[in-house]
Design a protein around this motif. Structure first.
Motif, PDB file in Angstrom:
ATOM      1  N   ASN A  83       0.815  -1.214   0.000  1.00 60.51           N
ATOM      2  CA  ASN A  83       0.000   0.000   0.000  1.00 60.51           C
ATOM      3  C   ASN A  83       0.846   1.260   0.000  1.00 60.51           C
ATOM      4  OD1 ASN A  83      -2.965  -0.863   0.458  1.00 60.51           O
ATOM      5  ND2 ASN A  83      -1.756  -2.143   1.851  1.00 60.51           N
ATOM      6  N   GLY A  84       0.673   2.057  -1.058  1.00 58.94           N
ATOM      7  CA  GLY A  84       1.425   3.293  -1.136  1.00 58.94           C
ATOM      8  C   GLY A  84       1.035   4.119  -2.334  1.00 58.94           C
ATOM      9  N   GLY A  85       1.820   5.160  -2.579  1.00 55.72           N
ATOM     10  CA  GLY A  85       1.505   6.060  -3.673  1.00 55.72           C
ATOM     11  C   GLY A  85       2.730   6.665  -4.302  1.00 55.72           C
ATOM     12  N   VAL A  86       2.529   7.223  -5.488  1.00 55.95           N
ATOM     13  CA  VAL A  86       3.548   7.982  -6.203  1.00 55.95           C
ATOM     14  C   VAL A  86       2.833   9.176  -6.821  1.00 55.95           C
ATOM     15  CG1 VAL A  86       3.332   6.611  -8.345  1.00 55.95           C
ATOM     16  CG2 VAL A  86       5.463   7.857  -7.860  1.00 55.95           C
ATOM     17  N   ILE A  87       3.505  10.331  -6.853  1.00 55.99           N
ATOM     18  CA  ILE A  87       2.864  11.561  -7.315  1.00 55.99           C
ATOM     19  C   ILE A  87       3.756  12.312  -8.286  1.00 55.99           C
ATOM     20  CG2 ILE A  87       1.467  11.807  -5.235  1.00 55.99           C
ATOM     21  CD1 ILE A  87       3.459  13.938  -4.278  1.00 55.99           C
ATOM     22  N   GLY A  88       3.135  13.227  -9.025  1.00 60.62           N
ATOM     23  CA  GLY A  88       3.888  14.088  -9.927  1.00 60.62           C
ATOM     24  C   GLY A  88       2.975  14.940 -10.772  1.00 60.62           C
ATOM     25  N   GLY A  89       3.592  15.728 -11.649  1.00 58.88           N
ATOM     26  CA  GLY A  89       2.862  16.583 -12.576  1.00 58.88           C
ATOM     27  C   GLY A  89       2.427  17.889 -11.962  1.00 58.88           C
ATOM     28  N   GLY A  90       1.961  18.805 -12.839  1.00 55.62           N
ATOM     29  CA  GLY A  90       1.315  20.013 -12.365  1.00 55.62           C
ATOM     30  C   GLY A  90       1.951  21.340 -12.702  1.00 55.62           C
ATOM     31  N   CYS A  91       3.157  21.394 -13.275  1.00 50.71           N
ATOM     32  CA  CYS A  91       3.803  22.689 -13.496  1.00 50.71           C
ATOM     33  C   CYS A  91       3.354  23.408 -14.766  1.00 50.71           C
ATOM     34  CB  CYS A  91       5.323  22.545 -13.502  1.00 50.71           C
ATOM     35  SG  CYS A  91       6.028  22.698 -11.850  1.00 50.71           S
ATOM     36  N   ASN A  92       2.812  22.706 -15.722  1.00 49.07           N
ATOM     37  CA  ASN A  92       2.368  23.362 -16.950  1.00 49.07           C
ATOM     38  C   ASN A  92       0.894  23.711 -16.865  1.00 49.07           C
ATOM     39  OD1 ASN A  92       4.936  23.017 -18.115  1.00 49.07           O
ATOM     40  ND2 ASN A  92       4.410  20.919 -18.660  1.00 49.07           N
ATOM     41  N   ASP A  93       0.459  24.677 -17.677  1.00 47.87           N
ATOM     42  CA  ASP A  93      -0.930  25.122 -17.601  1.00 47.87           C
ATOM     43  C   ASP A  93      -1.931  24.055 -18.042  1.00 47.87           C
ATOM     44  OD1 ASP A  93      -0.346  25.213 -20.293  1.00 47.87           O
ATOM     45  OD2 ASP A  93      -1.139  27.219 -20.606  1.00 47.87           O
ATOM     46  N   ASN A  94      -1.492  23.066 -18.797  1.00 50.99           N
ATOM     47  CA  ASN A  94      -2.395  21.999 -19.224  1.00 50.99           C
ATOM     48  C   ASN A  94      -2.065  20.659 -18.559  1.00 50.99           C
ATOM     49  OD1 ASN A  94      -0.002  21.534 -20.483  1.00 50.99           O
ATOM     50  ND2 ASN A  94      -0.853  21.189 -22.517  1.00 50.99           N
ATOM     51  N   GLU A  95      -1.336  20.711 -17.457  1.00 56.25           N
ATOM     52  CA  GLU A  95      -0.907  19.497 -16.763  1.00 56.25           C
ATOM     53  C   GLU A  95      -1.504  19.475 -15.360  1.00 56.25           C
ATOM     54  OE1 GLU A  95       3.317  17.311 -15.693  1.00 56.25           O
ATOM     55  OE2 GLU A  95       3.271  19.469 -15.913  1.00 56.25           O
ATOM     56  N   PHE A  96      -2.169  18.373 -15.023  1.00 59.67           N
ATOM     57  CA  PHE A  96      -2.799  18.242 -13.709  1.00 59.67           C
ATOM     58  C   PHE A  96      -1.867  17.533 -12.725  1.00 59.67           C
ATOM     59  CE2 PHE A  96      -6.315  18.157 -16.789  1.00 59.67           C
ATOM     60  CZ  PHE A  96      -6.979  19.297 -16.367  1.00 59.67           C
ATOM     61  N   GLN A  97      -2.131  17.698 -11.437  1.00 56.09           N
ATOM     62  CA  GLN A  97      -1.431  16.937 -10.413  1.00 56.09           C
ATOM     63  C   GLN A  97      -1.945  15.500 -10.468  1.00 56.09           C
ATOM     64  OE1 GLN A  97      -3.094  19.883  -9.597  1.00 56.09           O
ATOM     65  NE2 GLN A  97      -1.283  21.162  -9.539  1.00 56.09           N
ATOM     66  N   SER A  98      -1.027  14.553 -10.444  1.00 49.12           N
ATOM     67  CA  SER A  98      -1.399  13.135 -10.519  1.00 49.12           C
ATOM     68  C   SER A  98      -1.001  12.434  -9.231  1.00 49.12           C
ATOM     69  CB  SER A  98      -0.707  12.461 -11.707  1.00 49.12           C
ATOM     70  OG  SER A  98      -1.158  13.019 -12.918  1.00 49.12           O
ATOM     71  N   PHE A  99      -2.000  11.922  -8.532  1.00 48.08           N
ATOM     72  CA  PHE A  99      -1.819  11.160  -7.301  1.00 48.08           C
ATOM     73  C   PHE A  99      -2.169   9.702  -7.622  1.00 48.08           C
ATOM     74  CE2 PHE A  99      -3.037  15.431  -6.076  1.00 48.08           C
ATOM     75  CZ  PHE A  99      -2.287  15.735  -4.956  1.00 48.08           C
ATOM     76  N   PHE A 100      -1.175   8.841  -7.713  1.00 51.80           N
ATOM     77  CA  PHE A 100      -1.420   7.430  -7.993  1.00 51.80           C
ATOM     78  C   PHE A 100      -1.359   6.642  -6.696  1.00 51.80           C
ATOM     79  CE2 PHE A 100       0.040   8.952 -12.097  1.00 51.80           C
ATOM     80  CZ  PHE A 100      -0.855   8.346 -12.959  1.00 51.80           C
ATOM     81  N   ARG A 101      -2.251   5.661  -6.550  1.00 54.11           N
ATOM     82  CA  ARG A 101      -2.337   4.847  -5.329  1.00 54.11           C
ATOM     83  C   ARG A 101      -2.432   3.383  -5.720  1.00 54.11           C
ATOM     84  NH1 ARG A 101      -2.361   2.450  -1.033  1.00 54.11           N
ATOM     85  NH2 ARG A 101      -3.448   3.062   0.866  1.00 54.11           N
TER      86      ARG A 101
END
Length: 192
Positions: A83-101
């Motif tokens: 059980n865990g997660g990895v995250i990334g994304g979000g710095c560009n105007d068309n890029e969302f924050q991605s929270f993977f679980r």
């Protein structure tokens, strides 16, 4: 007695004797590993450069267990071996924050996407009670369902890259460098 360090050029080093000696391995084709977390002395994860890898032999060998995504993955955290997660994304105007679980050691992943403009995700912490926190440029995110959904908990400043997150009781500590991706931090400053 066990410790692991990751970094540039896909390097991972490990100690099994409290830091008296170190051995290493290299993940080929990987530029930068940003985060490493072992849930036991044998099972651990390292992430960065858009991918996440899993080891079941204490960090000697690694397997790519990345979710299928275009997100630039950085930080990872695991409550236990599965059980865990990895995250990334979000710095560009068309890029969302991605929270993977994941609940099965990276075999499958669920995705929650944030929509905060110009706020790149970098690091997260998850707890056994279902709470957790994540750091993005100028924002602290919170989960109350073990990382399956997230909301902005606190605005920590302007949209400057926050590399890590430390949490203890009511206190948070985040280092930052200027700009959403932190690329201007070396020449123009940063802080905590």
């Amino acid at each position: 007695q066990y410790g692991w360090i990751c970094g540039y050029n896909g390097k991972v080093i490990r100690s099994t004797d409290g830091g008296n000696s170190w051995e290493g391995s290299t993940l080929l084709g990987v530029d930068q590993l940003e985060s490493i977390h072992f849930a036991s002395k044998l099972v651990g994860y390292t992430s960065g450069n858009g991918r996440i890898y899993k080891s079941i032999d204490g960090g000697v060998t690694w397997e790519n267990v990345s979710p299928v995504s275009g997100a630039v993955l950085w930080g990872c955290y695991f409550i236990d071996e599965d059980n865990g997660g990895v995250i990334g994304g979000g710095c560009n105007d068309n890029e969302f924050q991605s929270f993977f679980r994941t609940t099965d050691g990276g075999n499958t992943w669920s995705l929650f996407q944030g929509s905060e403009p110009y706020s790149g995700l970098s690091d997260l912490i998850l707890y056994d009670d279902g709470t957790g926190y994540a750091s993005s440029s100028g924002r602290i995110w919170k989960t109350t369902d073990s990382g399956f959904s997230w909301y902005i908990f606190s605005v920590s400043g302007s949209n400057d890259w926050q590399e890590e997150i430390t949490h203890y009781n009511q206190s948070f500590l985040v280092p930052y460098s200027n700009g959403c991706s932190g690329s201007t931090g070396i020449s123009s400053g940063g802080g905590v």
